[in-house]
Write an enzyme that holds these catalytic residues in place. Sequence first.
Site, PDB file in Angstrom:
ATOM      1  N   LYS A   1       0.841  -1.201   0.000  1.00 23.59           N
ATOM      2  CA  LYS A   1       0.000   0.000   0.000  1.00 23.59           C
ATOM      3  C   LYS A   1       0.878   1.253   0.000  1.00 23.59           C
ATOM      4  O   LYS A   1       1.939   1.279   0.648  1.00 23.59           O
ATOM      5  CB  LYS A   1      -0.916  -0.027   1.234  1.00 23.59           C
ATOM      6  CG  LYS A   1      -1.977   1.076   1.259  1.00 23.59           C
ATOM      7  CD  LYS A   1      -2.917   0.884   2.450  1.00 23.59           C
ATOM      8  CE  LYS A   1      -4.013   1.933   2.471  1.00 23.59           C
ATOM      9  NZ  LYS A   1      -4.952   1.749   3.599  1.00 23.59           N
TER      10      LYS A   1
ATOM     11  N   SER B   1      -9.804   1.630   2.450  1.00 26.84           N
ATOM     12  CA  SER B   1      -8.957   2.414   1.589  1.00 26.84           C
ATOM     13  C   SER B   1      -7.868   1.622   0.878  1.00 26.84           C
ATOM     14  O   SER B   1      -7.268   2.122  -0.078  1.00 26.84           O
ATOM     15  CB  SER B   1      -8.310   3.533   2.406  1.00 26.84           C
ATOM     16  OG  SER B   1      -7.457   2.996   3.400  1.00 26.84           O
TER      17      SER B   1
ATOM     18  N   SER C   1     -10.021  -0.659   6.582  1.00 25.03           N
ATOM     19  CA  SER C   1      -9.396  -0.535   5.262  1.00 25.03           C
ATOM     20  C   SER C   1      -8.690  -1.765   4.716  1.00 25.03           C
ATOM     21  O   SER C   1      -8.372  -1.811   3.535  1.00 25.03           O
ATOM     22  CB  SER C   1      -8.409   0.627   5.256  1.00 25.03           C
ATOM     23  OG  SER C   1      -9.137   1.812   5.084  1.00 25.03           O
TER      24      SER C   1
END
Length: 476
Positions: A69, A144, A168
């Site tokens: 990420k 996210s 997330s």
Amino acid sequence: MASWKDISGVKQQIAASSAEEVTASYLETIEESRINGFVAIWDKALKAAREIDAGGHKGPLAGVPVAIKDNISTKGLSTTCSSKILQGYVPPYDAHVIEKLKAAGAVILGKTNMDEFAMGTSTESSHYGPTLNPWDTERVPGGSSGGSAAVVAAGEAPVSLGSDTGGSVRCPAAFCGVVGLKPTYGVVSRFGLISYANSLEQIGPMATTVTDIATLMDVIGGYDSRDSTSINRKNTYSDALKDDVKGLKIGVPEEYFGEGIDKNVEKAVWDAIGKYEEMGASWKKVSMPHTRYALASYYIIAMSEASSNLARFDGTRYGLRAEEGENWHTMASKTRAEGFGAEVKRRILLGTYALSAGYHDKYYLKALKVRTLVKQDFDRAFTDVDVLMAPTMPTPAFKIGEKIDDPLSLYLADVNTVPINLAGVPSISVPCGFSGGMPVGLQIMGKPFDENTILRAAYSFEQNTGHHKVRPGEVA
Ligand code: GLN
């Protein structure tokens, strides 16, 4: 071309060819991608793979490609939190988890798309545009960590890391039909994770199988003196991989099946609980009465922490700097006006308001008190049951654009994931069926530091069902 493979499949491929060839095939797949899952590719990935081949690396992830990420710092590889304000920022150091991955022989493929600064549930607030859900490219991948989930679901990486502040990791895992774990707060070092709301978040692994989740946790978990909230506690996660839930006591919190839940999601989760019963577990309904206040408390705490954490992005040290103003103040405010997107600005403003003199007690302090009540709901439930089970998300993935202009409806989608972060307990999302052709996630929550019980429950489910084997494009 690379395809869906778990870590053991990738290792077989490496044994039959080389780490370099396997990495090259993933890079080729990424090149042809239509889902916008990666925002940067590591230009040294092939070199790293070659070194693994040459050195005969024996680590648990030797040659295994991993996607990261974009809010986890990677030395020499751009890390932007998918925000314009960090464009061009290249960290001079690796996050703790990246050091651990590299030591285990993993090959970093690149950085994955996310909601700007991890603020969102759909990956639509990214400066790079949304990631598309590989199951239906008109739908969001969740957020996210949408990029991290989508690239695994699309076979562009076998495993990935995300971060989970209020869901997330688990939300995109559920929306993309993969497995995602939010560890107990303190179990994985946050050193090098760019903070959004630091009292809530943990880095977590994403994969196609529970086994791979345990393998990744064995690598990234553990004490780190550079994170003051890191816990010194040894655990071997892969010890949990046993197909045995006999006598397991499951609690089903009725508040997690509230208003607005999709009927097929509800059915898939109850079918899963029925399956556990067949496998020798027992279940009972439990009540967690403060769940309804969790969302409001979460958003006040998360925005308050964000307003403070994001103060450092002012054009002085990292990334974007607006044209020099007449003094530091005009330069900083221009940089922030240009660099942050609308959702980030909204949260900084609301968080600053909640913390300001005169309102601090009314909002922030009250939210902290509610946080304690939410935590006590979990403590109480766990005196009676071993794990809790509920839908990860109340609905399957929604359409791109459907909620983005209505922030409140996006926040409401987090209703079943945020209580876990307030309480700091571990929780995993595993595929448990479909609704309208889109994957559904079963959420299994555990006692603090009892990752191994939820991993065992998740592993047993996987061994006795086939949901995790269905690939995008294969659902009836
Ligand atoms: N959707 C939640 C939020 O926007 C959670 C995000 C996250 O876990 N990073 O805050």
